[in-house]
Write an enzyme that holds these catalytic residues in place. Structure first.
Site, mmCIF file in Angstrom:
data_model
loop_
_atom_site.group_PDB
_atom_site.id
_atom_site.type_symbol
_atom_site.label_atom_id
_atom_site.label_comp_id
_atom_site.label_asym_id
_atom_site.label_seq_id
_atom_site.Cartn_x
_atom_site.Cartn_y
_atom_site.Cartn_z
ATOM 1 C CE LYS A 111 -1.659 -5.843 2.946
ATOM 2 N NZ LYS A 111 -2.493 -6.487 1.987
ATOM 3 N N GLY B 163 -8.817 -7.331 0.870
ATOM 4 C CA GLY B 163 -9.266 -8.118 -0.179
ATOM 5 C C GLY B 163 -8.599 -9.526 0.209
ATOM 6 N NE ARG C 212 -9.929 -4.692 -4.059
ATOM 7 C CZ ARG C 212 -8.564 -5.170 -3.505
ATOM 8 N NH1 ARG C 212 -8.566 -4.738 -1.986
ATOM 9 N NH2 ARG C 212 -7.793 -5.637 -3.728
ATOM 10 C CG ASP D 49 0.482 -5.219 -3.136
ATOM 11 O OD1 ASP D 49 -0.586 -5.173 -3.851
ATOM 12 O OD2 ASP D 49 0.528 -6.309 -2.252
ATOM 13 C CE LYS E 183 -3.707 -5.699 -6.767
ATOM 14 N NZ LYS E 183 -3.832 -7.042 -6.423
ATOM 15 N NE ARG F 251 -3.257 0.491 -4.157
ATOM 16 C CZ ARG F 251 -2.931 -0.542 -3.582
ATOM 17 N NH1 ARG F 251 -2.196 -1.501 -3.957
ATOM 18 N NH2 ARG F 251 -3.238 -0.608 -2.210
HETATM 19 C C1 S3P Z 1 -1.897 -10.482 -2.105
HETATM 20 C C2 S3P Z 1 -2.006 -10.734 -3.281
HETATM 21 C C3 S3P Z 1 -1.864 -9.743 -4.229
HETATM 22 C C4 S3P Z 1 -1.613 -8.417 -3.395
HETATM 23 C C5 S3P Z 1 -2.260 -8.224 -2.151
HETATM 24 C C6 S3P Z 1 -1.790 -9.601 -1.304
HETATM 25 C C7 S3P Z 1 -1.986 -11.933 -1.012
HETATM 26 O O1 S3P Z 1 -3.324 -9.466 -4.645
HETATM 27 O O2 S3P Z 1 -2.028 -7.201 -4.154
HETATM 28 O O3 S3P Z 1 -2.065 -7.069 -1.617
HETATM 29 O O4 S3P Z 1 -1.626 -11.838 0.074
HETATM 30 O O5 S3P Z 1 -2.310 -13.010 -1.576
HETATM 31 P P1 S3P Z 1 -3.610 -10.505 -6.057
HETATM 32 O O6 S3P Z 1 -3.475 -12.090 -5.565
HETATM 33 O O7 S3P Z 1 -5.101 -10.293 -6.435
HETATM 34 O O8 S3P Z 1 -3.077 -9.939 -7.272
#
Ligand code: S3P
Length: 450
Positions: A22, A100, A128, A321, A348, A352
């Protein structure tokens, strides 16, 4: 509204691969669209989160052709026509859905444009915190209003601005914040530097390198010079280790099981889950077969009687995650597992800490909740329960795994949300459930590509 109904399994012998990563799919859509030519992206994740980012880039001027798709979901292989850093104003507000990552990275990208944009999301995303990006972007000269019902939250109204380079000391270890500032830095004059308090996933830096954008790393400081144009390239997205994590936990907790996950991303800023499951007693082998750019390989895991562990403070950003499903492993393991210094879990897709603690307790687990995490006294047999996903994909999937170990039929409610990160999860879950209890090995069918 869809649901999962899950019963216990006693054996797991499988080989398969999980859909594309992702985090990398978001970044591939963005950098491909900024690049100076045509980029072929393979194994793109056709999940709602990433499709929203892809469509956002199309609304900013970068068209794409679909080369292959996962029927019913969206493109897996595509050709993006890069805009050489020249984006155009979208004709409508941009929908980031539940993502996010999508919203924060796009805000960084759009902060220094000469046109207005509005970014909005669903109810979860609209609650968020966005201050973590609007503060550094504001220091760069961006003009972003957060017009949500909750202060500091989306929708974001991004006004035209000219950015200046800054050095930003991030108060939270967040790859999203780091990436938002680096993407904004691409449109600022001079050297933008982000200092992270702890190692966070480094996909942005690695992908910028693949697109021949130079960044510099000095300890925990990452710098980028503005004015560079990403050079078009082809990129194959490895499988998402965060999706593999569900099956890894299922296999780890069944003594005698064997699972081979193929072609998965093994970036060392994402693999703490493997160290944790090894410490808990699972037997693991990682075989890296491609180490340029993003390491890719196979993970073979053999299950065991697990024991509890303590997550180390530096591991937390590296497995943030995976914590919901690690908590499930902890409930199945003998002894105490301590998950602390993980307050980020509260912001999140759901809180969570609360959703995991409540779900595990309703299945009979002994869990204590803390402001920054939880302690799980594992080994109490789990029983079936009705679990509300609360629209959180990782909660739905983590409790589907818990259901594979519970007495009775566990029902997970509101499971459409799994499509935000793992299209085809239900298909894999079904295959595992129906090939249970006998000794025969089986190969989990791949989700078919049209
Ligand atoms: C992600 C960073 C993480 C993760 C999110 C994907 C990314 O969040 O929890 O699912 O792709 O940069 P944070 O960077 O806010 O910790």
């Amino acid at each position: 509204m869809s649901e999962f109904r899950v019963k216990a399994i006693s054996k797991l012998h499988a080989e398969f691969s999980v859909p594309g990563d992702k985090s990398m799919s978001h970044r591939a859509a963005i950098l491909g669209a900024l690049s100076n030519g045509v980029c072929t992206i393979r194994n793109f994740l056709p999940s709602e989160d990433c499709l929203n980012t892809l469509n956002a880039m199309r609304s900013l001027g970068a068209s794409y052709d679909v080369l292959a798709e996962l029927a019913g979901y969206g493109p897996t292989d595509l050709r993006i026509h890069g805009q050489s850093m020249k984006l155009t104003a979208p004709s409508a507000p941009i929908d980031c859905g539940n993502a996010g990552t999508g919203m924060r990275l796009l805000a960084g990208l759009l902060a220094g444009q000469a046109f207005h944009t509005e970014l909005f999301g669903d109810a979860s995303l609209s609650s968020r915190p966005m201050g973590r990006i609007t503060v550094p972007l504001g220091q760069m000269g961006a003009n972003i209003e957060t017009r949500g019902k909750k202060p500091g939250c989306a929708p974001l109204f991004i006004h035209p601005a000219k950015l200046r380079a800054i050095t930003y000391d991030m108060p939270v270890a967040s790859a999203q914040v780091k990436s938002a500032v680096l993407l904004a830095g691409l449109f600022a004059e001079g050297k933008t530097t982000v200092i992270q308090p702890a190692e966070t996933r480094d996909h942005t830096e690695r992908m910028l390198t693949s697109f021949r954008v130079s960044t510099r790393r000095d300890g925990q400081a990452i710098s980028i010079f503005g004015g560079q144009t990403p050079e078009a390239c082809d990129f194959t997205v490895p499988g998402d280790i965060s999706s593999a994590a569900f099956w890894l936990v299922a296999a780890a907790a069944i003594p005698g099981s064997r699972l081979l996950i193929k072609n998965v991303g093994l970036n060392p800023t994402r693999t703490a889950i493997l160290k944790v499951l090894s410490r808990m007693g699972a037997h693991m082998t990682e075989i890296v077969h491609h180490s340029e750019g993003e390491p890719i390989g196979h993970i073979e895991i053999h299950g065991a009687h697990l024991t509890g562990t303590t997550l180390l403070i530096d591991e937390i950003p590296n497995l943030i995650d995976e914590i919901p499903v690690i908590a499930v492993a902890a409930a199945l393991a003998k002894g105490r597992t301590i998950i602390r210094n993980a307050k980020e879990l509260r912001v999140k897709e759901t809180d969570r800490i609360t959703t995991v603690v409540e779900g595990l307790r309703s299945m009979g687990a002994d869990v204590e909740e803390f402001d920054d995490g939880m302690e799980i006294n594992g080994g109490t047999p789990l029983h079936a329960a009705v679990i509300e996903s609360s629209g959180d994909h990782r909660i739905a999937m983590a409790f589907a795994i818990a259901g594979l170990f519970a007495k009775g039929e566990t029902i997970i409610k509101d499971t459409d949300c799994v499509n935000t990160s793992y299209p085809g999860f239900a298909h894999h879950l079904n295959a595992i459930r129906h090939e249970r209890s006998d000794s025969a090995d089986f190969t989990l069918p791949m989700i078919s590509h049209a």
